[in-house]
Scaffold this motif. Sequence first.
Motif, PDB file in Angstrom:
ATOM      1  N   ASP A 196      35.806  35.964  32.324  1.00 20.30           N
ATOM      2  CA  ASP A 196      35.138  34.776  32.849  1.00 20.30           C
ATOM      3  C   ASP A 196      35.202  34.749  34.371  1.00 20.30           C
ATOM      4  OD1 ASP A 196      37.571  33.598  33.733  1.00 20.30           O
ATOM      5  OD2 ASP A 196      37.868  32.623  31.809  1.00 20.30           O
ATOM      6  N   GLU A 197      34.455  33.820  34.966  1.00 15.33           N
ATOM      7  CA  GLU A 197      34.328  33.776  36.427  1.00 15.33           C
ATOM      8  C   GLU A 197      35.660  33.500  37.110  1.00 15.33           C
ATOM      9  OE1 GLU A 197      32.768  34.500  39.878  1.00 15.33           O
ATOM     10  OE2 GLU A 197      31.640  34.731  38.034  1.00 15.33           O
ATOM     11  N   GLU A 198      36.479  32.614  36.535  1.00 10.16           N
ATOM     12  CA  GLU A 198      37.775  32.297  37.143  1.00 10.16           C
ATOM     13  C   GLU A 198      38.686  33.523  37.144  1.00 10.16           C
ATOM     14  OE1 GLU A 198      38.756  29.525  38.575  1.00 10.16           O
ATOM     15  OE2 GLU A 198      37.009  28.302  38.124  1.00 10.16           O
ATOM     16  N   LEU A 199      38.734  34.238  36.029  1.00  9.15           N
ATOM     17  CA  LEU A 199      39.575  35.437  35.958  1.00  9.15           C
ATOM     18  C   LEU A 199      39.022  36.523  36.870  1.00  9.15           C
ATOM     19  CD1 LEU A 199      41.978  36.952  34.824  1.00  9.15           C
ATOM     20  CD2 LEU A 199      40.584  37.569  32.829  1.00  9.15           C
ATOM     21  N   ARG A 200      37.706  36.626  36.960  1.00  9.44           N
ATOM     22  CA  ARG A 200      37.092  37.625  37.854  1.00  9.44           C
ATOM     23  C   ARG A 200      37.493  37.353  39.306  1.00  9.44           C
ATOM     24  NH1 ARG A 200      32.383  36.961  36.174  1.00  9.44           N
ATOM     25  NH2 ARG A 200      32.402  38.604  34.626  1.00  9.44           N
ATOM     26  N   SER A 201      37.492  36.085  39.712  1.00  9.78           N
ATOM     27  CA  SER A 201      37.885  35.720  41.068  1.00  9.78           C
ATOM     28  C   SER A 201      39.362  36.030  41.323  1.00  9.78           C
ATOM     29  CB  SER A 201      37.607  34.228  41.290  1.00  9.78           C
ATOM     30  OG  SER A 201      38.085  33.809  42.532  1.00  9.78           O
ATOM     31  N   LEU A 202      40.205  35.693  40.351  1.00  8.83           N
ATOM     32  CA  LEU A 202      41.635  35.991  40.475  1.00  8.83           C
ATOM     33  C   LEU A 202      41.859  37.499  40.569  1.00  8.83           C
ATOM     34  CD1 LEU A 202      44.612  34.347  38.834  1.00  8.83           C
ATOM     35  CD2 LEU A 202      44.234  36.732  38.243  1.00  8.83           C
ATOM     36  N   ALA A 203      41.156  38.249  39.724  1.00  8.07           N
ATOM     37  CA  ALA A 203      41.312  39.705  39.728  1.00  8.07           C
ATOM     38  C   ALA A 203      40.897  40.301  41.064  1.00  8.07           C
ATOM     39  CB  ALA A 203      40.494  40.322  38.592  1.00  8.07           C
ATOM     40  N   HIS A 204      39.813  39.808  41.627  1.00  8.98           N
ATOM     41  CA  HIS A 204      39.342  40.312  42.916  1.00  8.98           C
ATOM     42  C   HIS A 204      40.394  40.089  44.002  1.00  8.98           C
ATOM     43  CE1 HIS A 204      36.538  41.386  46.071  1.00  8.98           C
ATOM     44  NE2 HIS A 204      36.819  40.249  46.691  1.00  8.98           N
ATOM     45  N   ARG A 205      40.944  38.892  44.029  1.00  7.86           N
ATOM     46  CA  ARG A 205      41.961  38.561  45.043  1.00  7.86           C
ATOM     47  C   ARG A 205      43.236  39.377  44.850  1.00  7.86           C
ATOM     48  NH1 ARG A 205      45.944  34.838  44.450  1.00  7.86           N
ATOM     49  NH2 ARG A 205      44.872  33.793  42.734  1.00  7.86           N
ATOM     50  N   LEU A 206      43.698  39.491  43.620  1.00  9.03           N
ATOM     51  CA  LEU A 206      44.978  40.162  43.376  1.00  9.03           C
ATOM     52  C   LEU A 206      44.861  41.677  43.367  1.00  9.03           C
ATOM     53  CD1 LEU A 206      46.654  37.785  40.784  1.00  9.03           C
ATOM     54  CD2 LEU A 206      46.904  37.862  43.262  1.00  9.03           C
ATOM     55  N   ARG A 207      43.662  42.195  43.170  1.00 10.15           N
ATOM     56  CA  ARG A 207      43.491  43.653  43.256  1.00 10.15           C
ATOM     57  C   ARG A 207      43.816  44.128  44.671  1.00 10.15           C
ATOM     58  NH1 ARG A 207      39.149  44.086  40.596  1.00 10.15           N
ATOM     59  NH2 ARG A 207      39.999  45.046  38.719  1.00 10.15           N
ATOM     60  N   ARG A 208      43.381  43.338  45.667  1.00  8.25           N
ATOM     61  CA  ARG A 208      43.722  43.688  47.061  1.00  8.25           C
ATOM     62  C   ARG A 208      45.220  43.578  47.289  1.00  8.25           C
ATOM     63  NH1 ARG A 208      39.153  40.088  48.695  1.00  8.25           N
ATOM     64  NH2 ARG A 208      40.831  38.577  48.925  1.00  8.25           N
ATOM     65  N   GLU A 209      45.807  42.486  46.794  1.00 10.95           N
ATOM     66  CA  GLU A 209      47.237  42.259  47.021  1.00 10.95           C
ATOM     67  C   GLU A 209      48.095  43.329  46.354  1.00 10.95           C
ATOM     68  OE1 GLU A 209      50.517  38.949  45.658  1.00 10.95           O
ATOM     69  OE2 GLU A 209      48.557  38.215  46.310  1.00 10.95           O
ATOM     70  N   SER A 210      47.701  43.730  45.154  1.00  8.91           N
ATOM     71  CA  SER A 210      48.517  44.673  44.375  1.00  8.91           C
ATOM     72  C   SER A 210      48.242  46.125  44.730  1.00  8.91           C
ATOM     73  CB  SER A 210      48.245  44.487  42.887  1.00  8.91           C
ATOM     74  OG  SER A 210      46.920  44.905  42.572  1.00  8.91           O
ATOM     75  N   GLY A 211      47.075  46.371  45.331  1.00  7.19           N
ATOM     76  CA  GLY A 211      46.669  47.749  45.567  1.00  7.19           C
ATOM     77  C   GLY A 211      45.997  48.377  44.356  1.00  7.19           C
ATOM     78  N   GLY A 212      45.748  47.556  43.330  1.00  8.14           N
ATOM     79  CA  GLY A 212      45.116  48.074  42.116  1.00  8.14           C
ATOM     80  C   GLY A 212      46.090  48.927  41.323  1.00  8.14           C
ATOM     81  N   GLY A 213      45.599  49.875  40.605  1.00 10.10           N
ATOM     82  CA  GLY A 213      46.456  50.776  39.844  1.00 10.10           C
ATOM     83  C   GLY A 213      46.500  50.420  38.370  1.00 10.10           C
ATOM     84  N   ALA A 214      47.143  51.294  37.600  1.00 12.93           N
ATOM     85  CA  ALA A 214      47.154  51.170  36.141  1.00 12.93           C
ATOM     86  C   ALA A 214      47.873  49.907  35.674  1.00 12.93           C
ATOM     87  CB  ALA A 214      47.808  52.409  35.529  1.00 12.93           C
ATOM     88  N   ALA A 215      49.002  49.566  36.313  1.00 17.80           N
ATOM     89  CA  ALA A 215      49.751  48.374  35.884  1.00 17.80           C
ATOM     90  C   ALA A 215      48.922  47.111  36.081  1.00 17.80           C
ATOM     91  CB  ALA A 215      51.066  48.273  36.651  1.00 17.80           C
ATOM     92  N   PHE A 216      48.214  47.052  37.188  1.00 14.15           N
ATOM     93  CA  PHE A 216      47.353  45.902  37.467  1.00 14.15           C
ATOM     94  C   PHE A 216      46.249  45.806  36.416  1.00 14.15           C
ATOM     95  CE2 PHE A 216      43.386  44.398  39.342  1.00 14.15           C
ATOM     96  CZ  PHE A 216      43.747  43.122  39.754  1.00 14.15           C
TER      97      PHE A 216
END
Length: 196
Positions: A2-22
């Motif tokens: 959903d849109e809320e999770l997509r927004s959260l994922a976009h923000r936290l992908r930068r913070e986490s650096g992405g990767g398999a755990a993310f």
Amino acid sequence: MDEELRSLAHRLRRESGGGAAFERLLVTADRDELAAELTARERPLWAREIAAYRLGCAGDGRAFESLVLLLNHRDPDRCVGAAHALYELGDARTPRAAAALATNELRVAYALVPVRLLIRLRAPESAPALITVLGRRLVPGDPHWRLALACVEGLGALGDPRARAVLASSVAHPRLSAAASAALARLDARASPQGS
């Protein structure tokens, strides 16, 4: 997603650096795995946030405490995500927790999202908390006028007659005057007998 999770994922992908755990936390259907993130030692905040958000939106009460902590975070984006998940969670403890955060004068700079959550919840705790917060903001020179405005608008939406006095006091404040007048008009409209 959903849109809320997509927004959260976009923000936290930068913070986490992405990767398999993310990516795993974003897609796993295993609620026990998500809950384990909330209690595991030395887990990064982004991992706890994803887990709490996903559990909350799934109605899993194990997310409640973590979401309340995130609702009180200094990062407004974290607060917004937590508020959404708490609303979706539907836990009976949420209004009390949001009211406690909104009325904590030591954390007034972070009270806007809890106030907005209280308005959305329309719980018995909502109007008394907003009345308290707004009353404190009416002192001369208070810098938190956006919070006061949110309270005024929220009290108008809630339509609780107990708000009349604090809304009337708000009319004298230039940044609140129009919204307070509109909120009072809404109270008056609700108080009028049908058809008058």
